[in-house]
Scaffold this motif. Sequence first.
Motif, PDB file in Angstrom:
ATOM      1  N   ASN A  46       1.605  15.652   7.711  1.00 24.93           N
ATOM      2  CA  ASN A  46       0.415  15.402   6.907  1.00 24.93           C
ATOM      3  C   ASN A  46       0.758  15.494   5.419  1.00 24.93           C
ATOM      4  O   ASN A  46       1.437  16.417   4.978  1.00 24.93           O
ATOM      5  CB  ASN A  46      -0.675  16.423   7.231  1.00 24.93           C
ATOM      6  N   GLY A  47       0.282  14.525   4.677  1.00 23.50           N
ATOM      7  CA  GLY A  47       0.507  14.520   3.238  1.00 23.50           C
ATOM      8  C   GLY A  47       1.736  13.773   2.786  1.00 23.50           C
ATOM      9  O   GLY A  47       1.863  13.455   1.594  1.00 23.50           O
ATOM     10  N   ASP A  48       2.676  13.479   3.693  1.00 29.80           N
ATOM     11  CA  ASP A  48       3.836  12.665   3.317  1.00 29.80           C
ATOM     12  C   ASP A  48       3.347  11.315   2.788  1.00 29.80           C
ATOM     13  O   ASP A  48       2.443  10.693   3.364  1.00 29.80           O
ATOM     14  CB  ASP A  48       4.737  12.406   4.522  1.00 29.80           C
ATOM     15  N   MET A  49       3.967  10.853   1.726  1.00 26.56           N
ATOM     16  CA  MET A  49       3.612   9.534   1.200  1.00 26.56           C
ATOM     17  C   MET A  49       4.382   8.451   1.953  1.00 26.56           C
ATOM     18  O   MET A  49       5.592   8.568   2.189  1.00 26.56           O
ATOM     19  CB  MET A  49       3.910   9.457  -0.294  1.00 26.56           C
ATOM     20  N   ILE A  50       3.655   7.395   2.326  1.00 33.08           N
ATOM     21  CA  ILE A  50       4.235   6.258   3.038  1.00 33.08           C
ATOM     22  C   ILE A  50       3.946   4.994   2.236  1.00 33.08           C
ATOM     23  O   ILE A  50       2.819   4.791   1.763  1.00 33.08           O
ATOM     24  CB  ILE A  50       3.664   6.131   4.459  1.00 33.08           C
ATOM     25  N   HIS A  95       0.830  -1.197   0.000  1.00 29.94           N
ATOM     26  CA  HIS A  95       0.000   0.000   0.000  1.00 29.94           C
ATOM     27  C   HIS A  95       0.868   1.252   0.000  1.00 29.94           C
ATOM     28  O   HIS A  95       1.916   1.296   0.659  1.00 29.94           O
ATOM     29  CB  HIS A  95      -0.907   0.008   1.239  1.00 29.94           C
ATOM     30  N   ARG A  96       0.414   2.246  -0.734  1.00 29.10           N
ATOM     31  CA  ARG A  96       1.055   3.562  -0.745  1.00 29.10           C
ATOM     32  C   ARG A  96      -0.024   4.611  -0.574  1.00 29.10           C
ATOM     33  O   ARG A  96      -1.029   4.603  -1.293  1.00 29.10           O
ATOM     34  CB  ARG A  96       1.806   3.794  -2.052  1.00 29.10           C
ATOM     35  N   GLY A  97       0.162   5.495   0.399  1.00 21.97           N
ATOM     36  CA  GLY A  97      -0.858   6.502   0.642  1.00 21.97           C
ATOM     37  C   GLY A  97      -0.323   7.669   1.433  1.00 21.97           C
ATOM     38  O   GLY A  97       0.754   7.601   2.038  1.00 21.97           O
ATOM     39  N   PRO A  98      -1.103   8.779   1.458  1.00 23.96           N
ATOM     40  CA  PRO A  98      -0.688   9.977   2.194  1.00 23.96           C
ATOM     41  C   PRO A  98      -0.958   9.840   3.691  1.00 23.96           C
ATOM     42  O   PRO A  98      -1.971   9.274   4.107  1.00 23.96           O
ATOM     43  CB  PRO A  98      -1.552  11.074   1.572  1.00 23.96           C
ATOM     44  N   ALA A  99      -0.055  10.377   4.479  1.00 25.61           N
ATOM     45  CA  ALA A  99      -0.181  10.302   5.934  1.00 25.61           C
ATOM     46  C   ALA A  99      -1.145  11.362   6.464  1.00 25.61           C
ATOM     47  O   ALA A  99      -1.195  12.483   5.947  1.00 25.61           O
ATOM     48  CB  ALA A  99       1.185  10.487   6.585  1.00 25.61           C
ATOM     49  N   VAL A 100      -1.889  10.981   7.482  1.00 22.95           N
ATOM     50  CA  VAL A 100      -2.584  11.949   8.321  1.00 22.95           C
ATOM     51  C   VAL A 100      -2.074  11.702   9.731  1.00 22.95           C
ATOM     52  O   VAL A 100      -2.108  10.572  10.227  1.00 22.95           O
ATOM     53  CB  VAL A 100      -4.117  11.824   8.229  1.00 22.95           C
ATOM     54  N   THR A 135       5.478  -8.021   1.847  1.00 19.75           N
ATOM     55  CA  THR A 135       6.291  -9.049   1.198  1.00 19.75           C
ATOM     56  C   THR A 135       7.759  -8.659   1.188  1.00 19.75           C
ATOM     57  O   THR A 135       8.642  -9.480   1.465  1.00 19.75           O
ATOM     58  CB  THR A 135       5.802  -9.287  -0.241  1.00 19.75           C
ATOM     59  N   GLY A 136       8.026  -7.391   0.889  1.00 21.22           N
ATOM     60  CA  GLY A 136       9.403  -6.907   0.870  1.00 21.22           C
ATOM     61  C   GLY A 136       9.937  -6.520   2.228  1.00 21.22           C
ATOM     62  O   GLY A 136      11.113  -6.137   2.363  1.00 21.22           O
ATOM     63  N   ARG A 137       9.044  -6.578   3.263  1.00 18.77           N
ATOM     64  CA  ARG A 137       9.409  -6.269   4.648  1.00 18.77           C
ATOM     65  C   ARG A 137       9.909  -4.826   4.808  1.00 18.77           C
ATOM     66  O   ARG A 137      10.836  -4.567   5.573  1.00 18.77           O
ATOM     67  CB  ARG A 137      10.477  -7.238   5.172  1.00 18.77           C
ATOM     68  N   THR A 138       9.289  -3.887   4.109  1.00 18.49           N
ATOM     69  CA  THR A 138       9.740  -2.504   4.180  1.00 18.49           C
ATOM     70  C   THR A 138       8.627  -1.554   4.570  1.00 18.49           C
ATOM     71  O   THR A 138       7.445  -1.785   4.274  1.00 18.49           O
ATOM     72  CB  THR A 138      10.327  -2.043   2.832  1.00 18.49           C
ATOM     73  N   LEU A 139       9.022  -0.482   5.229  1.00 17.33           N
ATOM     74  CA  LEU A 139       8.134   0.626   5.581  1.00 17.33           C
ATOM     75  C   LEU A 139       8.917   1.910   5.334  1.00 17.33           C
ATOM     76  O   LEU A 139       9.868   2.205   6.046  1.00 17.33           O
ATOM     77  CB  LEU A 139       7.703   0.524   7.046  1.00 17.33           C
ATOM     78  N   GLN A 140       8.515   2.658   4.310  1.00 17.33           N
ATOM     79  CA  GLN A 140       9.299   3.801   3.868  1.00 17.33           C
ATOM     80  C   GLN A 140       8.501   5.103   3.913  1.00 17.33           C
ATOM     81  O   GLN A 140       7.335   5.143   3.499  1.00 17.33           O
ATOM     82  CB  GLN A 140       9.790   3.589   2.432  1.00 17.33           C
ATOM     83  N   LEU A 141       9.130   6.118   4.458  1.00 17.12           N
ATOM     84  CA  LEU A 141       8.624   7.486   4.390  1.00 17.12           C
ATOM     85  C   LEU A 141       9.270   8.124   3.168  1.00 17.12           C
ATOM     86  O   LEU A 141      10.502   8.223   3.087  1.00 17.12           O
ATOM     87  CB  LEU A 141       8.992   8.240   5.665  1.00 17.12           C
ATOM     88  N   GLU A 142       8.469   8.567   2.223  1.00 21.00           N
ATOM     89  CA  GLU A 142       9.006   9.001   0.936  1.00 21.00           C
ATOM     90  C   GLU A 142       9.441  10.476   0.963  1.00 21.00           C
ATOM     91  O   GLU A 142       8.846  11.344   0.317  1.00 21.00           O
ATOM     92  CB  GLU A 142       7.991   8.741  -0.174  1.00 21.00           C
ATOM     93  N   LYS A 197     -10.042   5.778   2.228  1.00 25.29           N
ATOM     94  CA  LYS A 197      -9.516   4.465   2.624  1.00 25.29           C
ATOM     95  C   LYS A 197      -8.038   4.309   2.266  1.00 25.29           C
ATOM     96  O   LYS A 197      -7.359   3.416   2.777  1.00 25.29           O
ATOM     97  CB  LYS A 197     -10.319   3.352   1.964  1.00 25.29           C
ATOM     98  N   ASP A 198      -7.526   5.198   1.408  1.00 23.19           N
ATOM     99  CA  ASP A 198      -6.127   5.111   0.990  1.00 23.19           C
ATOM    100  C   ASP A 198      -5.173   5.859   1.909  1.00 23.19           C
ATOM    101  O   ASP A 198      -3.953   5.695   1.798  1.00 23.19           O
ATOM    102  CB  ASP A 198      -5.976   5.643  -0.437  1.00 23.19           C
ATOM    103  N   HIS A 199      -5.702   6.708   2.784  1.00 24.01           N
ATOM    104  CA  HIS A 199      -4.831   7.421   3.712  1.00 24.01           C
ATOM    105  C   HIS A 199      -4.144   6.446   4.671  1.00 24.01           C
ATOM    106  O   HIS A 199      -4.640   5.349   4.940  1.00 24.01           O
ATOM    107  CB  HIS A 199      -5.628   8.448   4.521  1.00 24.01           C
ATOM    108  N   VAL A 200      -3.026   6.885   5.214  1.00 23.63           N
ATOM    109  CA  VAL A 200      -2.299   6.135   6.238  1.00 23.63           C
ATOM    110  C   VAL A 200      -2.391   6.927   7.534  1.00 23.63           C
ATOM    111  O   VAL A 200      -1.915   8.066   7.618  1.00 23.63           O
ATOM    112  CB  VAL A 200      -0.822   5.933   5.835  1.00 23.63           C
ATOM    113  N   ILE A 201      -3.044   6.339   8.536  1.00 22.19           N
ATOM    114  CA  ILE A 201      -3.215   7.009   9.821  1.00 22.19           C
ATOM    115  C   ILE A 201      -1.964   6.795  10.659  1.00 22.19           C
ATOM    116  O   ILE A 201      -1.535   5.660  10.884  1.00 22.19           O
ATOM    117  CB  ILE A 201      -4.459   6.482  10.559  1.00 22.19           C
ATOM    118  N   VAL A 202      -1.380   7.893  11.141  1.00 24.75           N
ATOM    119  CA  VAL A 202      -0.126   7.839  11.899  1.00 24.75           C
ATOM    120  C   VAL A 202      -0.354   8.426  13.288  1.00 24.75           C
ATOM    121  O   VAL A 202      -0.862   9.550  13.425  1.00 24.75           O
ATOM    122  CB  VAL A 202       0.990   8.620  11.180  1.00 24.75           C
ATOM    123  N   LEU A 203      -0.001   7.666  14.307  1.00 28.47           N
ATOM    124  CA  LEU A 203      -0.078   8.135  15.693  1.00 28.47           C
ATOM    125  C   LEU A 203       1.329   8.227  16.268  1.00 28.47           C
ATOM    126  O   LEU A 203       2.086   7.255  16.240  1.00 28.47           O
ATOM    127  CB  LEU A 203      -0.924   7.186  16.544  1.00 28.47           C
TER     128      LEU A 203
END
Length: 578
Positions: free
Chosen positions: A505-509, A407-412, A514-521, A433-439
């Motif tokens: 807000n708005g940063d793409m994540i 999944h790739r989406g904008p952060a809130v 499968t690739g075991r990655t979590l990237q802040l773009e 539904k495409d947003h990524v909720i960040v706490l």
Amino acid sequence: MFQRTKRTHEQLRSYRYFGPDDLRSFGHRSRQKQSGFGTEEFEGKPVIGILNTWNDLISCHAHFKQRVEDVKRGIWQAGGFPVEVPVMGLSETFMKPTSMYYRNFLAMEAEEVLRTYPIDAAVLMGGCDKTTPALLMGAVTADVPSIFMPGGPMNKTSWRGDQLGSGSDVWKYWAERSAGRLGCEAWCELEDHIAASPGHCMTMGTASTMTSITETMGMSLPGSASVPATHSSHSRMASATGQQAVELAWYNVKPSEIMTADAFDNGITALMAMGGSTNAIVHLMALAGRCQVPLTLERFDQISQTTPVVGNIRPAGKYVMGDFFEAGGLRALLARIADLLKLTAPNVAGSTLADAIKDAEVYDEDVIRPRDSPICENNSLAVLRGNLCPDGAVIKPAAAEKQLHQHRGPAVVFKNYPDLKARIDDPSLALTKDHVIVLQNAGPLGAPGIPEWGMLPIPKYLLEQGVRDMVRISDARMSGTSYGACVLHVAPESFVGGPLAFVQNGDMITLDVTGRTLQLEISDEELASRKAAWKQPEHRFTRGYGKLYFDETTQANIGCDFRFLHADGSTDPEPSIY
């Protein structure tokens, strides 16, 4: 039984207190007589401490008043002398900010109780989530012979014709209520049914995960973890646990001899095969630090990739622990994956894991699946790396919607949990539904206590549209009964300046399970610039336990234990009794 020489009563730890003909021992014996015991009842017998985590605010342990008597019965029958020692109870429901904040407190208490009293062996009574790892951590540090008595899951229950899963269905029906599809009257009616008896959650939440891991690692009797709390065999199991504690005392079988590197591999394999809780990673990392076992997050991921999920148990599967018990329980599940286990690992029963699962049978192949028809072939849990989590993060793919595994989406972004509660349902955020909720600030120090806030709520207006899962990222934990595409335990946490603190807000994540990655773009330069402008929040405490916690607690990737309690190869001397 154990391949070693049985000790004489003069070699027991308790002999130093009760045996010698001196003034101090006179005092010890006279005080036992003050309690109504005759000399023949305690002198020359192993003293078995029963560490009981019962209190009136832990409904999971409501049956422990009776179970402690069952344990005592077994100890008396085996020729030991039982002494009940109440220790701190960790109520998952009522302790705030979270019971995890006090796990290390109970571990310290258990260690000191075992070290300072005339205890030759111990029965550790636990079940509710954090009691299990805390008691094991304390026991292995004191290294007094110990056996764990699991509290057992609560009864199966249903509501309006549907079987319920404690925890899991709370989140499910709350989402339905938030979506306007469940009324207040029905919600209140559900409240009467969701927890039908004493015992911990009847799903494969953290409680059943940890008690099952404990059995797999050899620290409780074979077959004990699956027995429901109110089943008559639970009482018999408690008595047998007491009897075995006497044997452990006579043969001086220490926790450090049971909880070896092979035992940890077995525990992790069971975790994956059961579809168990992400919380187990934090607890096992802490316990490994106490056992001087070199364990890394990568070991969890390695085992996850080769272990099928054969336990069809909620929240990853369909059934609850009562069904699991009737289908053959943990022994049957382990027998199904025997080729993945280190079968020569010893246990407190005086045998091996191979002996423990010998002749185990599966009685329902939908509950405990065949190897060629698993819930999923592998990846029960996954460890992620990337510029957003350089020290690791975890996700439970088996409990998330598959389309969100990539999944790739904008952060809130929400700066803390109160901010999340205040704004998550605000339509002006215009979440999709495409947003990524960040706490942020929900980790070991930021919350504090790394609470189970990680199953972040989905906005009501999206729930009303039928959305039931989104990618959610935090440095918090998630209840073992929870589900969803929730990235957890992000390390380092935001409070100490981990990259999570710098998400805007708005940063793409991008998440790629499968690739075991979590990237802040964002670029490395932009990330460094944001870090330079960041200021760490002030610590909340200047005294007491809070200060100790803030000063000594490690990050989630190494277990959130106190630094000064990590094993360093040294041993504490036996306390002087003079």
